[in-house]
Design an enzyme around this catalytic site. Structure first.
Site, mmCIF file in Angstrom:
data_model
loop_
_atom_site.group_PDB
_atom_site.id
_atom_site.type_symbol
_atom_site.label_atom_id
_atom_site.label_comp_id
_atom_site.label_asym_id
_atom_site.label_seq_id
_atom_site.Cartn_x
_atom_site.Cartn_y
_atom_site.Cartn_z
ATOM 1 N N CYS A 85 80.692 68.662 -78.805
ATOM 2 C CA CYS A 85 79.911 69.403 -77.813
ATOM 3 C C CYS A 85 79.720 68.567 -76.530
ATOM 4 O O CYS A 85 80.694 68.325 -75.827
ATOM 5 C CB CYS A 85 78.580 69.848 -78.432
ATOM 6 S SG CYS A 85 77.774 71.137 -77.468
ATOM 7 N N TYR A 86 78.517 68.079 -76.239
ATOM 8 C CA TYR A 86 78.350 67.240 -75.043
ATOM 9 C C TYR A 86 79.320 66.067 -75.089
ATOM 10 O O TYR A 86 79.868 65.656 -74.058
ATOM 11 C CB TYR A 86 76.909 66.722 -74.942
ATOM 12 C CG TYR A 86 76.665 65.835 -73.730
ATOM 13 C CD1 TYR A 86 76.339 66.393 -72.499
ATOM 14 C CD2 TYR A 86 76.779 64.452 -73.825
ATOM 15 C CE1 TYR A 86 76.137 65.590 -71.383
ATOM 16 C CE2 TYR A 86 76.581 63.635 -72.714
ATOM 17 C CZ TYR A 86 76.257 64.217 -71.490
ATOM 18 O OH TYR A 86 76.060 63.423 -70.400
#
Ligand code: XMP
Length: 517
Positions: A85-86
């Site tokens: 994700c991030y």
């Protein structure tokens, strides 16, 4: 916990609620994992010499100036990296790709299509598999050298990789249980991409922890608050194994324990372990400090403070103490603050962590703080603790104080103790105890009218709650059979004089928490 003789995969914490869950998934593969702050330098990573690095998710946007960035030299260490994700977005941005902030955020279950079936990450995964998405930003251009390995209907870069440099990225969260085959993806990364040797287990944890505790403590003395719960018991036995009589355990009766708790803890530890164990009955101190207090956080702070005062008093009796040991687990830490000093947000200031004074005289010793409850149970088994203790339901440090909603008085505590004992007894009789993560009763500061033996009653209301959970980070209410609820409610109203109405709590976490306060 430092990594000594085993291969490891480290998790760089960008502030995700799930960082430690990633580490735990790695440990489930038989490979040691710990989380480190995202600010770790490439030199520090070289010193740890992990076989792989996982960049966690996080709440920030890479497009916001000052958002967390890892040391760019990490990309030149030749160590495989998986960005989640991030973690994927920051890796893409730093390696020359691009990230956008679309207006629509994407949360929830999705199916991914594996478009590159040769990807090692997906080698044991079905062609279409359910995953959990939770992101605002998205990668819209991948860096040179990368190609797409999985997509969803709305996300063209659900998974990407650069096999030459061993960089992998997924937009979804393979670490959460809702990603049905996520554990297999993490396993493939750890074992097949990183080639980590799967030789780590709880026995190795004990060895490493003992070494580390000895190094930290030296010839100093440690005081450990023993509550009789799984966590503090496991911490105490582990520390005792490491430093023997340099450990003094103090069992504090705060007046907010379950029925017969003090007797059974003293009995169990007296019989099974030859530790220095002091008993401190501080009931009056706790109850007088709590008089008139109803606000949950204020209660927790007061209880924490009286605990510390009691420990200080007890410590005077046993010479110089340098460390305070606690059985703090990872979920206790994450809900109070980010464990690596990282940027995750505070959910609730509580647990062992919240109640400590800033100017604590002792250093903290928390050997379990990277572990989840079931890992601590496995550790307890490894250390030879009896099953009755290892498989006990969790019980909060502040005890019935956070279940006695409103003012905490001796009379209300006695009522709640009786309600709790009946509820747990009925659950045990129905052989449901081991199916439930935690069962609890709360006493509400609300009175209702009832009728008993032709007499009008006007008494307080109690709630019963039972939840299932993997790790206390999320929980679902337990579908308790009606007959068990009926028996418990009947007995409570007949046998406990302070209560005339019983409710069953059907709130999951989120949006509720497990404890009411
Ligand atoms: P919540 O209520 O935050 O609780 O959903 C999650 C788990 O933590 C336990 N709990 C505590 N444990 N000290 C502890 O040692 C505490 O202050 C504390 N407060 C909550 C709770 O019982 C549940 O298992």
């Amino acid at each position: 916990m430092a990594i000594k003789n085993h291969d490891s995969v480290i998790v760089l914490d960008f502030g995700a609620q799930y960082s430690q869950l990633i580490a735990r998934r790695v440990r489930e593969c038989g490979v040691y994992s710990q989380i480190v702050p995202y600010t770790v330098t490439a030199d520090e990573v070289k010193a740890i010499a992990p076989k792989g690095i996982i960049f966690s998710g996080g709440p920030a946007s890479v497009k916001t100036p000052g958002s967390p960035r890892p040391d760019s030299a990490l990309f030149s260490l030749g160590i495989p990296i998986l960005g989640i994700c991030y973690g994927l977005q920051v890796m893409s941005e730093m390696l020359g790709g691009n990230v956008t902030c679309p207006e629509k955020k994407e949360y929830g279950l999705q199916n991914i299509d594996i478009v590159d079936k040769s990807s090692v990450l997906f080698s044991n995964v079905s062609d279409k598999t359910q995953i959990w998405m939770s992101h605002g930003d998205s990668v819209d251009r991948i860096p040179d050298g990368f190609h797409v390995t999985a997509t969803t209907a709305t996300c063209p870069y659900a998974a990407v990789e650069d096999t030459k440099r061993h960089f992998y990225g997924v937009q979804f969260h393979p670490e959460v249980v809702h990603s049905v085959e996520g554990d297999k993806m993490i396993r493939s990364f750890v074992l097949d991409v990183c080639n980590a040797k799967a030789d780590w287990n709880m026995g190795s944890f004990v060895e490493d922890a003992i070494k580390e505790i000895r190094e930290t403590v030296g010839d100093k003395r440690v005081l450990c608050g023993l509550s009789g719960g799984v966590d503090s018991s496991v911490a105490a036995v582990l520390i005792h194994k490491a430093i023997g009589n340099q450990l003094v355990c103090v069992f504090v009766n705060n007046g907010m324990l379950r029925k017969n708790e003090a007797e059974s803890v003293l009995d169990l530890f007296g019989k099974n372990f030859s530790m220095n164990l002091q008993y401190a009955d501080a009931t009056d101190d706790f109850l007088s400090a709590l008089r008139g207090v109803t606000e949950p956080e204020a209660k927790r702070k007061i209880i924490g403070k009286v605990f510390i005062d009691t420990f200080y008093n007890e410590a005077r009796k046993c010479g110089d103490i340098s460390f305070l040991a606690q059985g703090t687990l990872y979920p206790d830490v994450i809900e109070s603050k980010s464990p690596s000093g990282g940027p995750s947000s505070t959910i609730k200031s509580h647990h062992n962590v919240g109640g400590l004074p800033e100017d604590l005289k002792w250093q903290l010793l928390e050997p379990l703080k990277e572990l989840f409850k079931d890992e601590v149970r496995a550790l307890g088994k490894e250390l030879g603790l009896p099953d009755e203790l290892v498989y006990r339901h969790p019980f909060p440090g502040p005890g019935l104080g956070v279940r006695c909603i409103g003012e905490v008085t001796k009379e209300r505590l006695d009522t709640l103790r009786d309600v709790d004992a009946i509820f747990i007894e009925e659950i045990r009789k129905a052989r449901l105890y081991d199916k439930i993560w935690q069962a609890l009763a709360d006493l509400l500061p609300v009175k209702s009218v009832g009728v008993q033996g032709d007499e009008r009653t006007y008494r307080e209301v109690c709630t019963l709650r039972a939840v299932t959970s993997e790790d206390a980070m999320t929980a679902d209410w337990y579908r308790m059979p009606y007959e068990v609820l009926q028996r418990a409610a009947l007995r409570i109203c007949n046998e406990v004089s302070g209560v005339n109405r019983v409710l069953y709590d059907i709130t999951s976490k989120p949006p509720g928490t497990i404890e009411w306060e």
